[in-house]
Design an enzyme around this catalytic site. Structure first.
Site, short mmCIF file in Angstrom:
data_model
loop_
_atom_site.label_atom_id
_atom_site.label_comp_id
_atom_site.label_asym_id
_atom_site.label_seq_id
_atom_site.Cartn_x
_atom_site.Cartn_y
_atom_site.Cartn_z
CD GLU A 78 3.58 7.84 -4.91
OE1 GLU A 78 3.60 6.68 -4.42
OE2 GLU A 78 4.01 8.83 -4.30
CE1 TYR A 168 0.49 4.17 5.06
CE2 TYR A 168 -0.26 6.36 4.43
CZ TYR A 168 -0.44 5.00 4.47
OH TYR A 168 -1.57 4.44 3.92
#
EC number: 2.7.1.21
Length: 183
Positions: A78, A168
């Site tokens: 990330e 998402y």
């Protein structure tokens, strides 16, 4: 999103271990979707990792760990959540400590804007590899659309909202711009 970043990260970590080497994997504390310090791939793989916050000096942390036990590679999950300072610290890990860094993350947010961490990684990285995902139409998906409860593509809001498949969807540019998250 949905391109296999976490799967590839876990495989890279395993490859180092399999060769008797010592990888260090870290993930930001902000991403606790699968639990704090857990890197989880949609295909069912998981890796326990250490966590860092946005005020952690990654260079000093890696240097101290390396003094205790050799680190053969530093793997960051990330990476879009890195600060500018942390990206420069990762460059020091490579340049001064001689430890390779592999960082996995998103390039852009749901508004099609670069994350600050991604921006600085793109500026400093020795190599950038794009992992591909597929839109519902079959074309290459390189946009990350945030969808609301009604399935509509959101165009504004906070840049960071931790969520998964329910929030998402990966889209090609055409369907992202048209706001068509689904068939």
């Amino acid at each position: 999103m949905n391109s296999g970043k976490s799967t590839q990260l876990i495989q890279a970590h395993f490859n180092y271990l399999e060769r008797g080497m010592h990888p260090l994997a870290m993930t930001p504390a902000i991403d606790d979707r699968s639990g704090l310090g857990v890197i989880s791939a949609r295909v069912g793989l998981e890796l326990k990792a250490e966590v860092f916050s946005d005020n952690c000096d990654l260079f000093e942390m890696v240097k101290a760990r390396h003094a205790e036990q050799a680190i053969d590679v530093f793997i960051v999950d990330e990476a879009q959540f890195l600060t500018k300072e942390q990206v420069y610290q990762l460059a020091r890990v490579v340049d001064e400590a001689g430890i390779p860094v592999i960082a996995y993350g998103l390039k852009i947010d749901f508004r099609a804007e670069l994350f600050p961490g991604s921006y600085h990684l793109l500026c400093l990285a020795d190599k950038v590899e794009e992992l591909k995902s597929i839109c519902w139409c079959g074309n290459k998906a390189h946009m990350n659309a945030r969808v609301n409860a009604d399935g509509q593509v959101a165009r504004d809001g906070a840049q960071v909202e931790i969520g998964g498949n329910a929030r998402y969807v990966s889209l090609c540019r055409k369907h992202y711009l048209a706001g068509r998250a689904f068939r």
